[in-house]
Design an enzyme around this catalytic site. Structure first.
Site, PDB file in Angstrom:
ATOM      1  CG  PHE A   1      -1.872  -1.178   1.278  1.00  0.00           C
ATOM      2  CD1 PHE A   1      -2.679  -1.528   0.200  1.00  0.00           C
ATOM      3  CD2 PHE A   1      -1.918  -1.957   2.419  1.00  0.00           C
ATOM      4  CE1 PHE A   1      -3.517  -2.624   0.278  1.00  0.00           C
ATOM      5  CE2 PHE A   1      -2.757  -3.059   2.498  1.00  0.00           C
ATOM      6  CZ  PHE A   1      -3.555  -3.399   1.422  1.00  0.00           C
TER       7      PHE A   1
ATOM      8  N   GLY B   1       0.735  -8.682  -4.179  1.00  0.00           N
ATOM      9  CA  GLY B   1      -0.598  -9.225  -3.941  1.00  0.00           C
ATOM     10  C   GLY B   1      -1.587  -8.758  -4.992  1.00  0.00           C
TER      11      GLY B   1
ATOM     12  CB  ILE C   1      -9.448  -4.862 -17.501  1.00  0.00           C
ATOM     13  CG1 ILE C   1     -10.102  -3.514 -17.125  1.00  0.00           C
ATOM     14  CG2 ILE C   1      -9.347  -5.783 -16.294  1.00  0.00           C
ATOM     15  CD1 ILE C   1      -9.334  -2.680 -16.122  1.00  0.00           C
TER      16      ILE C   1
ATOM     17  CB  THR D   1      -5.828 -10.016 -10.452  1.00  0.00           C
ATOM     18  OG1 THR D   1      -5.568  -9.675 -11.818  1.00  0.00           O
ATOM     19  CG2 THR D   1      -5.447 -11.460 -10.219  1.00  0.00           C
TER      20      THR D   1
ATOM     21  CD  GLN E   1      -4.637  -4.204  -7.296  1.00  0.00           C
ATOM     22  OE1 GLN E   1      -4.658  -4.313  -6.071  1.00  0.00           O
ATOM     23  NE2 GLN E   1      -3.769  -3.445  -7.909  1.00  0.00           N
TER      24      GLN E   1
ATOM     25  N   GLY F   1      -3.144   1.989 -14.857  1.00  0.00           N
ATOM     26  CA  GLY F   1      -3.053   1.290 -13.573  1.00  0.00           C
ATOM     27  C   GLY F   1      -4.376   1.322 -12.824  1.00  0.00           C
TER      28      GLY F   1
ATOM     29  N   GLY G   1      -4.376   0.093  -9.319  1.00  0.00           N
ATOM     30  CA  GLY G   1      -4.089  -0.220  -7.921  1.00  0.00           C
ATOM     31  C   GLY G   1      -4.669   0.790  -6.942  1.00  0.00           C
ATOM     32  CD  GLU G   2      -1.579   4.278  -6.074  1.00  0.00           C
ATOM     33  OE1 GLU G   2      -1.154   5.071  -5.248  1.00  0.00           O
ATOM     34  OE2 GLU G   2      -0.988   4.020  -7.143  1.00  0.00           O
TER      35      GLU G   2
END
Lengths: 702, 329
Positions: free
Chosen positions: A241, A468, A592, A597, A601, A665, A667-668
């Site tokens: 993170f 992860g 994507i 996954t 996310q 991305g 992830g966030e």
């Protein structure tokens, strides 16, 4: 010899498929080895001793009693620690002097034959201090507040288009509010851990981080070593993170201790130690002023953010930067002020800048929608820009409106009664809310090697990091597609700095950046194979790629992923309880790569956003200068029962200007907007605005 | 880790005698609190006496129509017991409202009553705490205390007891059975734990070295409709910020009998006797419930950071009593 390549017509692209994680079995069976699990011969355990003062000096360290304890070999402190060189992060210059800069700073490492002996020795270590008065409270009117030159990672601190003050003075509707967010700690499941081993003048570390290349570079600079003398391995990482985005104290301490002893040393942190030593999200105070006409068309947007840093390192969170690209307005001003305190340095935590910044901006937009009596979705559509409002640059792609419309459809937003505080279901007041999401879609240079082996398989080597996220699986899919072979013919190796420089798993740039290097190397290899008529020569074939020049040559457009979040809350104003029965997120984030996954996310981000909205808060005691609730019993993250119905989807988005795979991305972006959507929904349920996070029971109860 | 002894015992007499041989021994139940505190250095016993192997693992019905719960009965077994679920539902609800399934599988009935406070100063040995280090001071009063006591606190300590189970038990007239030396004694739960006063380090009224052997609940018809309600910051796996166990008996529109206890408001599970007295004989009405809660809360001494608890506990009391009696709001 038969061709190594499958005929293109026989295979379906793997891009987009929900392939199971390739490392799932290894992880659930315990076969996957984490950094604190490598058994090395003669290994010694280190236990970190932390300063119990927030500012001052070490008066004396008397190791005699500790050294006489069973199993204890040495005490590493500033008097015997190897000298370090500055690696651009002064917080890593550990044990280099007697000064204490923050409570919980490492002042010694006790080294012993067993972990238990090291811990006992650390408990018994006699350290005395000369404490000085400290200052740990962020407040906007502090005289030491200053304007940083740049904010993370390298944005100008301030921006100004038009005349905001004049536009606000002339606006028909003005929203002028102060929002506050607390310090938060990342708390990845796997605590930071390092196993370090020197072989002569070369250093090998197994370290839990988000980028082995980055940690390698830090170690090279700290210990004045060439790249060839430092190897960092991080094959499996249990979450980060952002807290593992750069070298953190354990890798430095373990490396110093191993050097001192001439034996391998392992240093692992406890959960409690992580609250002082590995970073956190800065608290923020934000003033947002919006000026519009009665129809809600923005005439001015002013976003001023206050945050903290430490006195030994400047970290300036880019809290207000999100306001530079979100909504069209002829007058736009953003600014950041920073206060150095006697605290550990704040660092990256999932969506630094965007997560707290969007809470303020998207809450203020909801307040504007209310003031103008315009639907919050319609308000955003009316303020949709053609070009980036701050810079005038074009967007590579921008599908916020499509996300808003699709999210509204899935949620059933059209049936919503906009009036607040009119829905009751038993003891619960019911409300719904929404907010926009966004996150930059950047790329950074990376290198990759791909080898064609004579048995028809391929080995891809890249210093990527799978914390992860599923990056290992996603990159294997990308490589297989690029090579036009099935998945089982590709062996992807990651998490080893020997594979060459590469971007970290951070800034939502990992998979995007790595994929570029992977695709480039694979294409090069295909070219080589063509020259061999598709047959791999006896010695194999190797292709190397470096995307440095490609990334530098990218067109000057602005690149972002977008999304919209819709959710329902139930609020018991008699007890202050807030629950979130339903969450929907719709995202536009390029191609994507892996549906399974990616879903994890995105819902993971939204769940973390739920925690940010309702639970997460690091409580600072001003007298001790310490975050008090430094464990998972005191620091609440969302639990399973907090998450009821949660649904994510994405719209098809083709963006040829991001990278060869069209990836942005993810992830966030999931955490961006969630807290505002919840706060907006709590207002809809109760009629009371929540401008301070988290939305605790005491802030709700009436 | 400091070294310590570990001993299993097979009968109560040996357990108590063994503890007496050591200057600093503790009984070990499920270890879900004690072991954590040992890791933190808050507890530093030289000997642990494992009492989970004692023959105290049964829940048996007693002659007066009540039950005797062995001290070593695991929380999971207690919550699943049919007699408990039928006759004392608040007890099962309270247990299930606490911790996680894994922890409940380990935690014992006796251990639950002995849980230490979750005050963040108590659990950090680098900070002062009168409960942990008598005389060192209480930083909580002027510091972080959002989940600390509003009732029965002292200038020396504002800790709360975190137990859910104890709240339900104290509401339903539970009695704690202890072994002190050679003698057995029964102590009403209302008198078992003590308020901090000037000795916050002393948490119970029984002799040092006493062993809880069981908890009994009397035959109590009113308990069959008892309920437990817990308010917490997240939906599960968190300590209460306010909780209530209650039972009400109604006849002819009047409250003829009631039991009310609160959790997370004091160092003890707080039996709201003033509220009960105020409520008995009153009409079933929201106003009666509010007046009863207010009567109890006149003794509240909230601080800045936990003042919200006064409203919270009042509201949740009114709400649960209304639920139990069918009174409309």
């Amino acid at each position: 010899m038969t061709s190594t390549l499958d005929p293109a017509t026989t295979r379906t692209p793997l891009m987009g498929q929900g392939i199971n994680r390739l490392d799932a079995i290894a992880k659930v069976t315990g076969e996957a080895r984490y950094s604190g699990e490598y058994p090395l011969d003669g290994m010694i355990y280190g236990w970190v001793v932390q300063a119990p003062i927030a500012k001052g000096r070490i008066r004396d360290i008397s190791p005699a009693s500790t050294l006489s304890m069973p199993g204890v070999l040495a005490v590493l402190d500033y008097r015997n620690a190897p000298r370090l060189s500055d690696a651009g992060d002064s917080e890593l210059l550990l044990l280099q002097g007697d000064r204490v800069y923050y409570r919980g700073e490492a002042v010694a490492v006790v080294l012993a034959q067993s972990l238990e002996q090291a811990r006992a020795g650390a408990d018994a270590l006699d350290v005395s201090y000369l404490a000085e008065s400290h200052d740990v409270l962020l407040r906007a009117d502090h005289p030491d507040m200053y304007t940083p030159e740049l904010v993370n990672p390298n944005f100008p601190s301030a921006s100004n288009v038009g005349d905001v003050d004049a536009a606000l003075a002339a606006a028909e509707v003005v929203i002028d509010r102060v929002y506050a967010t607390p310090a938060e700690h990342n708390n990845p499941m796997e605590p930071h851990a390092t196993t370090a081993h020197w072989n002569g003048d070369t250093l090998l570390v197994f370290d839990s981080n988000q980028g082995a290349s980055s940690v390698q570079m830090s170690l090279c600079r700290l210990f004045d070593l060439p790249r060839s003398a430092v190897q960092v391995k991080s094959e499996y990482v249990g979450g980060g993170f952002g807290a593992k985005g750069s070298a953190r104290p354990p890798v430095v301490l373990a490396s110093m201790a191993a050097r001192l002893l001439g034996r391998p040393v392992r240093v692992t942190l406890t959960r409690q130690q992580m609250f002082a030593m590995v970073g956190y999200r800065t608290p923020t105070i934000q003033q947002v002023r919006l000026g519009s006409d009665w129809s809600g068309r923005l005439q001015a947007l002013d976003h001023l953010a206050y945050s903290q840093t430490s006195k030994i390192l400047e970290f300036a969170e880019q809290t207000a930067v999100v306001s530079r690209m979100m909504y069209a307005t002829p007058n736009l001003r953003t600014a950041h002020r920073l206060l150095p305190l006697d605290v550990p340095t704040p660092r990256w935590m999932r969506a630094p800048g965007e997560a707290p910044g969007s809470f303020a901006l998207e809450s203020a937009m909801d307040e504007l929608a209310q003031a103008c009596n315009v639907d919050p979705i319609e308000l955003r559509i009316r303020n949709e820009p053609d070009l980036e409002p701050d810079s005038g640059r074009p967007f590579s792609s921008r599908n916020l409106v499509a996300c808003l419309r699709e999210g509204a459809r899935r949620f059933g937003w059209d049936d919503r009664d906009p009036r607040p505080a009119i829905r009751q279901d038993g003891r619960w007041r019911i409300g719904s809310g929404m907010a926009s999401s966004t996150y930059p879609a950047r790329n950074a240079p990376s290198t990759c090697q791909v080898q064609a082996r004579s048995d028809g398989t391929f080995e891809v080597r890249i210093t990527a990091s799978d914390i992860g996220t599923g990056a290992r699986t996603a990159l294997t899919q990308i490589a297989a597609d690029a090579l036009r072979v099935e998945l089982d013919r590709v062996e992807l190796r990651i998490g080893d700095s020997d594979f060459g420089p590469a971007m970290i798993a951070g800034g939502s740039m990992g998979t995007a950046s790595w994929s570029w290097a992977v695709v480039k190397a694979c294409r090069d290899l295909l070219g080589q194979l063509d020259m061999h008529s598709g047959a791999v020569p006896a010695g194999g074939l190797l292709a190397r790629a470096d995307t440095k020049d490609d990334v530098a040559a990218q067109a000057d457009v602005t690149r972002h992923a977008f999304g919209a979040q819709f959710l329902e809350v139930a609020v018991d104003i008699r007890t202050g309880e807030v629950r979130v029965p339903r969450m929907i997120g719709v995202f536009a984030a390029g191609h994507i790569v892996n549906a399974r996954t990616a879903r994890s996310q995105l819902i993971g981000g939204m769940i973390m956003g739920l925690g940010m909205a309702l639970l997460e808060e690091s409580l600072m005691d001003l007298r001790f200068g310490d975050y008090l609730n430094h464990d998972l019993a005191g620091y609440h993250v969302a639990s399973n029962a907090d998450v009821r119905s949660i649904e994510v989807s994405w719209i098809d988005e083709q963006d040829d200007q991001t990278n060869p795979s069209g990836i942005k991305g993810i992830g966030e972006i999931g955490i961006v907007g969630t807290a505002a959507a919840i706060a907006n929904a709590v207002w809809h349920a109760t009629g009371r605005r929540q401008r301070t996070l988290p939305i605790r029971p005491d802030r709700v109860i009436s | 880790m400091r070294e310590f002894g570990y001993q299993q015992v097979s009968d109560v007499e040996t357990a108590v005698a063994t503890l007496a041989t050591s200057a600093d021994a503790r009984y070990l139940g499920g270890g879900t609190n004690l072991v954590d505190l040992m890791k933190l250095g808050v507890e530093t016993p030289e000997l642990l006496i494992d009492v989970t192997t004692l023959p105290l693992t049964d829940i048996s019905e007693t002659a007066d129509g009540g039950v005797l719960i062995g001290a070593a009965v695991r929380n999971s077994d207690l919550a699943a017991n049919p007699v408990i679920r039928q006759r004392y539902p608040a007890v099962a609800q309270a247990v299930l409202a606490g911790a996680s399934g894994q922890l409940r599988n380990l935690a014992t009935t006796g251990g639950n009553l002995m849980q230490r406070t979750r005050c963040s100063y108590f659990t950090d040995v680098t900070k002062p705490c009168n409960k942990r280090a008598p005389g060192s001071g209480c930083p909580a009063r002027d510091g972080e205390h959002h989940n600390l006591a509003i009732l029965g606190a002292s200038e020396h300590c504002i800790a709360t007891s975190p137990s859910d189970l104890a709240v339900a038990l104290v509401a339903l007239d539970a009695v704690v059975h202890v072994r002190e030396g050679d003698s057995a004694r029964a102590v009403p739960l209302t008198e078992f734990r003590r308020l901090p006063g000037d000795r916050p380090d002393l948490e119970t009224t029984v002799e040092p070295g006493a062993l809880i052997t069981g908890v009994s609940l009397p035959g109590l018809p009113i308990a069959a409709a008892s309920r437990y309600r817990k308010v917490r910051e997240r939906a599960s796996y968190a300590f209460a910020i306010g909780s209530i166990a209650a039972a009400v008996e109604v006849s002819g529109g009047l409250v003829t009998d009631c039991r009310i206890a609160w959790g997370a408001v004091a160092a003890v599970p707080w039996r709201a006797t003033r509220a009960e007295a105020m409520l008995r004989g009153k009409p079933v009405a929201i106003e009666s419930f509010a007046a009863a809660a207010d009567a109890e809360l006149t003794a509240a001494e909230p601080l800045e950071g936990n003042a919200y608890k006064v409203a919270l506990i009042r509201n949740v009391t009114v709400e649960l009593l209304a639920e139990l009696t069918g009174a409309s709001r």
